[in-house]
Design an enzyme around this catalytic site. Structure first.
Site, mmCIF file in Angstrom:
data_model
loop_
_atom_site.group_PDB
_atom_site.id
_atom_site.type_symbol
_atom_site.label_atom_id
_atom_site.label_comp_id
_atom_site.label_asym_id
_atom_site.label_seq_id
_atom_site.Cartn_x
_atom_site.Cartn_y
_atom_site.Cartn_z
ATOM 1 N N TYR A 143 -15.427 37.523 -37.811
ATOM 2 C CA TYR A 143 -16.127 38.921 -37.367
ATOM 3 C C TYR A 143 -17.747 38.503 -37.507
ATOM 4 C CZ TYR A 143 -12.288 42.058 -36.501
ATOM 5 O OH TYR A 143 -11.427 42.891 -36.121
ATOM 6 N N LYS A 194 -3.827 30.958 -43.145
ATOM 7 C CA LYS A 194 -2.970 29.872 -42.324
ATOM 8 C C LYS A 194 -3.728 28.745 -43.275
ATOM 9 C CE LYS A 194 -1.234 29.773 -38.627
ATOM 10 N NZ LYS A 194 0.039 29.366 -38.256
ATOM 11 N N ASP A 227 1.244 34.245 -39.617
ATOM 12 C CA ASP A 227 2.554 34.235 -38.719
ATOM 13 C C ASP A 227 3.816 34.556 -39.360
ATOM 14 O OD1 ASP A 227 2.403 31.815 -39.799
ATOM 15 O OD2 ASP A 227 3.336 30.981 -37.800
ATOM 16 N N ASP A 251 -6.940 42.631 -39.504
ATOM 17 C CA ASP A 251 -6.880 43.511 -38.526
ATOM 18 C C ASP A 251 -5.587 43.674 -37.855
ATOM 19 O OD1 ASP A 251 -8.323 45.058 -36.412
ATOM 20 O OD2 ASP A 251 -8.557 43.331 -35.183
ATOM 21 N N ASP A 255 -2.489 46.725 -37.964
ATOM 22 C CA ASP A 255 -2.250 47.511 -36.865
ATOM 23 C C ASP A 255 -0.605 47.420 -36.683
ATOM 24 O OD1 ASP A 255 -4.418 48.359 -36.023
ATOM 25 O OD2 ASP A 255 -4.104 47.904 -33.815
HETATM 26 C C1 IPM Z 1 -10.570 48.355 -36.950
HETATM 27 C C2 IPM Z 1 -11.109 48.107 -35.468
HETATM 28 C C3 IPM Z 1 -12.265 47.380 -35.529
HETATM 29 C C4 IPM Z 1 -12.057 46.070 -36.115
HETATM 30 C C5 IPM Z 1 -12.948 47.527 -34.037
HETATM 31 C C6 IPM Z 1 -13.292 48.813 -33.684
HETATM 32 C C7 IPM Z 1 -14.560 46.718 -34.364
HETATM 33 O O1 IPM Z 1 -9.962 47.601 -34.571
HETATM 34 O O2 IPM Z 1 -11.094 48.752 -37.728
HETATM 35 O O3 IPM Z 1 -9.341 47.689 -37.158
HETATM 36 O O4 IPM Z 1 -11.724 45.217 -35.287
HETATM 37 O O5 IPM Z 1 -12.351 45.932 -37.114
HETATM 38 MG MG MG Z 2 -8.312 47.063 -35.524
#
Ligand code: IPM
Ligand code: MG
Length: 370
Positions: A143, A194, A227, A251, A255
């Site tokens: 990032y 990884k 993975d 990230d 999710d």
């Molecule tokens: C998160 C989001 C952020 C990230 C974006 C909005 C920059 O997806 O907080 O997970 O990728 O960190």
């Molecule tokens: Mg995110």
């Protein structure tokens, strides 16, 4: 008399302001019923700030965030800002806050509350009782790594570059957060990278192992390739207690883990900096859901992710475990009573909007506080 607690509220865009409003009602309630007073400052971030001030966050707001005891963030972004240049996106505001406040440890719980066990797309027997904590490194890795950018090559092609970089101290401090959390939970940490293809991943694995041996041998440590971890999270998510991983893998995996619960709108998160000599640390709390522009302004968003983020704030920034637990219990009880916002609606339940849900939590708090 102890100093008041200073909170900076950054509602942002889309459903952010709607769900933040429900938190403010809880804060009012705490003031009246629990004699806990917060000094609140509110400010613009994201698209709302771009429209008013031309940037997604101003230096003055960053300075305010540094002075606050904690920041409660809503969500940013929306289609009307999608055409802006890469460096002017609403999302820059959250990345700026993470970097400027040194918020390196992003705590993302994935919890399946009993009343919502059927909201998951996975079978109830796979997710019942699920309680995972993902600790995502959030100020380093790809990032923020240099070099980065898009350049033109002599033959006319273009090249996009991003760099995964981790130094040992960055790995150690986030691993420490994971080990400390595990000690208060089931005592297990799975470190994810990884190491089979990335040197930075190999360094990550070695550094975590060395720290484990030096200071945390009471905690059970395992390693997994990212993975495989994605696959294991879907196959048998309850094998995990605490997962610690890099910015990018965190990230993705957070999710994925949030969807195991079937209720993205419900999940809170905390992003913490390093404690100073007095134990004070910068901290930002936000729900995992985004700004949800498709339902913004309709009064139907689930406010529980933002309310539970506030509960996390009470717990991690102010050690107010009792109040945090009360808010968490109130949310669970309201769900158990059959009220649902549209995102977690189930047969036989009553569908309600944002404000009715917030109101129900307040009534439940009254009962718990009686
Ligand atoms: C998160 C989001 C952020 C990230 C974006 C909005 C920059 O997806 O907080 O997970 O990728 O960190
Ligand atoms: Mg995110």
């Amino acid at each position: 008399m102890p100093a008041n607690k200073n909170l900076l509220l950054l509602p942002g865009d889309g459903i952010g302001p709607e769900v933040m409003y429900e938190v403010q009602r809880i804060i009012d309630w705490m003031d009246r019923k629990r004699q806990v007073t917060f000094d609140l400052t509110e400010d613009l971030v994201g698209g709302a700030c771009i429209d008013a001030r031309g940037v997604s966050i101003t230096p003055a707001t960053v300075a305010r965030a540094k002075l606050a005891d904690a920041v409660l963030f809503g969500s940013v972004g929306g289609p009307q800002w999608d055409k802006l240049g890469f460096d002017s996106r609403p999302e820059i505001s959250i990345l700026t806050l993470r970097r400027e406040l040194g918020l390196f440890a992003n705590l993302r719980p994935a919890i399946v509350l009993d009343p919502l066990v059927d909201a998951s797309t996975l079978k109830a027997e796979v997710v019942r009782g699920l309680d995972i904590m993902i600790v995502r490194e959030s100020t380093g890795g790809i990032y923020f790594g240099e070099p980065r950018g898009v350049t033109s090559l002599p033959d006319g092609r273009r090249r996009g570059v991003n760099t995964e970089v981790y130094d040992t101290d960055e790995i150690e401090r986030v691993a420490r957060v994971a080990f400390d959390l595990a000690r208060k939970r089931q005592g297990r940490v799975c470190s994810v990278e990884k190491a089979n293809v990335m040197e930075s991943g190999l360094l990550w694995r070695e550094t975590v192992a060395a720290l484990h041996m030096r200071e945390y041998s009471d905690v059970a440590l395992s390693n997994m390739y990212a993975d495989n971890c994605a696959m294991q999270l879907v196959r048998n998510p309850r094998q995990f207690d605490v997962i610690v991983t890099t910015n990018l893998f965190g990230d993705l995996l957070s999710d994925l883990a949030s969807m195991l619960t079937g209720s993205l709108g419900m999940l809170p998160s905390a992003t913490l900096g390093a404690p100073d000599a007095s134990g004070r640390r910068h901290a930002l709390y936000e729900p995992i859901h985004g700004s949800a522009p498709d339902i913004a302004g309709k009064g139907i968003a689930n406010p529980l992710g933002q309310l539970l983020s506030f509960a996390m704030l009470l717990r991690y920034s102010f050690d107010m475990d009792e109040d945090a637990g009360m808010i968490e219990r109130a949310c669970t009880n309201v769900l158990a009573s059959g009220l649902r916002t549209a995102d977690v609606m189930a047969p036989g339940c009553a569908k309600v909007g944002t404000h009715v849900m917030g109101e129900a939590v307040l009534r439940e708090l009254d009962k718990l506080n009686a």
